[in-house]
Design a protein around this motif. Structure first.
Motif, PDB file in Angstrom:
ATOM      1  N   LEU A 151     -29.506 -72.230  79.193  1.00  0.00           N
ATOM      2  CA  LEU A 151     -28.077 -72.529  79.223  1.00  0.00           C
ATOM      3  C   LEU A 151     -27.494 -71.948  80.504  1.00  0.00           C
ATOM      4  CD1 LEU A 151     -25.559 -73.563  77.596  1.00  0.00           C
ATOM      5  CD2 LEU A 151     -25.274 -71.194  76.871  1.00  0.00           C
ATOM      6  N   ASN A 194     -36.760 -63.839  75.860  1.00  0.00           N
ATOM      7  CA  ASN A 194     -37.996 -63.263  75.333  1.00  0.00           C
ATOM      8  C   ASN A 194     -37.926 -61.746  75.159  1.00  0.00           C
ATOM      9  OD1 ASN A 194     -39.312 -65.743  75.178  1.00  0.00           O
ATOM     10  ND2 ASN A 194     -39.874 -65.659  77.356  1.00  0.00           N
ATOM     11  N   GLY A 195     -36.825 -61.184  75.592  1.00  0.00           N
ATOM     12  CA  GLY A 195     -36.609 -59.751  75.364  1.00  0.00           C
ATOM     13  C   GLY A 195     -37.184 -58.827  76.418  1.00  0.00           C
ATOM     14  N   LYS A 246     -30.381 -66.238  72.583  1.00  0.00           N
ATOM     15  CA  LYS A 246     -31.003 -67.508  72.193  1.00  0.00           C
ATOM     16  C   LYS A 246     -31.941 -67.162  71.031  1.00  0.00           C
ATOM     17  CE  LYS A 246     -32.107 -68.174  76.425  1.00  0.00           C
ATOM     18  NZ  LYS A 246     -32.847 -68.716  77.572  1.00  0.00           N
TER      19      LYS A 246
END
Ligand code: 5GP
Length: 194
Positions: free
Chosen positions: A20, A129-130, A156
Motif C-alpha cells: 500500500l 513481515n516484522g 498488514k
C-alpha cells in the motif's frame, strides 16, 4: 483511528496485493494533524506504561514517533539504516531485511541513547513481515531496556509480522489493520472491501 482509516480509503494507493502506498500523508508528504492524532492514540494505548523513550527507524517512523514523544515529553530516537564507519563499538546494531526494497541493512542506535534504565515504546509506520520491528526489539534488548510494546500505524494483518511480535511476548498496538489488498481494494479487518 477513524481519521486514519478515512485517509487510507481516500489517498491510499494499492500498488500490489502486498503493498500500500501512502505517500500523500505518511511516506513522502506528511499530514501533521493526522500525525498528531496518531501520536495521541499511541500515548493513550500505552498510558499504563512508564515510557521514557520512543524508538523508531528512519525515515517514515520519525513523524508519528515524534508526535508521541512530544505528547509524553520524552526523547525520540531513530535507528539509522547505515552504520557510521567510525565508533561501531559504541552502537547497538541489528540486521533487518527490508520488505519494500528486498535488501538487508544494518540498523543501529548509539549506546548513548538507550540504556537499561529506559522503558521504550517502539514505533514504525508499517508492519509487514516484522523484520523492522524485530530489529528494534533486538536493539532494545541489547541495551537492557524494558519494552513497553510496539506501536504500528498500519499493520498488514495478512503478513506474518503481527504474529511474530505477539509470539515473542511483546504487546502490539496497530492503529489500522489491513485484512487484504486484493483486487486493488483496501479491506480493513472486520470490514467490507472498499
Ligand atoms: P517489515 O519489516 O515488517 O517486513 O516491513 C516494515 C517496513 O517495510 C516498514 O518500515 C515500512 O517502511 C516498509 N513497508 C512494508 N510494507 C509496506 C507497505 O505496504 N507500504 C509502505 N509504504 N511501506 C511498507
Amino acid at each position: 483511528v477513524e481519521l486514519l482509516k478515512e485517509k487510507i480509503r481516500q489517498d491510499g494507493k494499492v500498488l500490489s496485493e502486498e503493498v500500500l502506498k501512502v505517500d500523500s500523508f505518511l511516506n513522502h508528504q506528511i499530514d501533521p494533524v493526522l500525525m498528531q492524532e496518531i501520536g495521541k492514540e499511541f500515548v493513550a494505548r500505552f498510558s499504563d506504561q512508564n515510557i521514557t523513550k520512543i524508538v523508531t527507524i528512519e525515515s517514515s517512523g520519525i513523524a508519528p514517533a515524534t508526535m508521541a514523544g512530544l505528547i509524553l515529553g520524552v526523547p525520540v530516537v531513530f535507528a539509522r539504516k547505515r552504520k557510521s564507519l567510525t565508533l561501531t563499538d559504541h552502537l547497538y546494531s541489528a540486521k533487518v531485511h527490508s520488505f519494500t526494497k528486498n535488501e538487508s541493512n544494518d540498523i543501529s542506535v548509539s549506546k548513548d541513547f538507550i540504556s537499561n534504565e529506559d522503558t521504550v515504546l517502539l514505533i514504525d509506520d508499517f508492519l509487514a513481515n516484522g523484520q523492522a520491528a524485530l530489529g528494534l526489539i533486538d536493539i532494545a534488548e541489547q541495551a537492557g531496556a524494558k519494552i513497553a510494546g510496539v506501536g504500528i500505524v498500519i499493520e498488514k494483518a495478512f503478513q506474518p509480522g503481527g504474529e511474530l511480535i505477539r509470539k515473542a511476548g511483546i504487546r502490539l498496538e496497530s492503529l489500522a489493520e489491513l485484512q487484504s489488498l486484493q483486487d486493488g481494494k483496501v479491506q480493513f479487518v472486520g470490514e467490507e472491501a472498499f
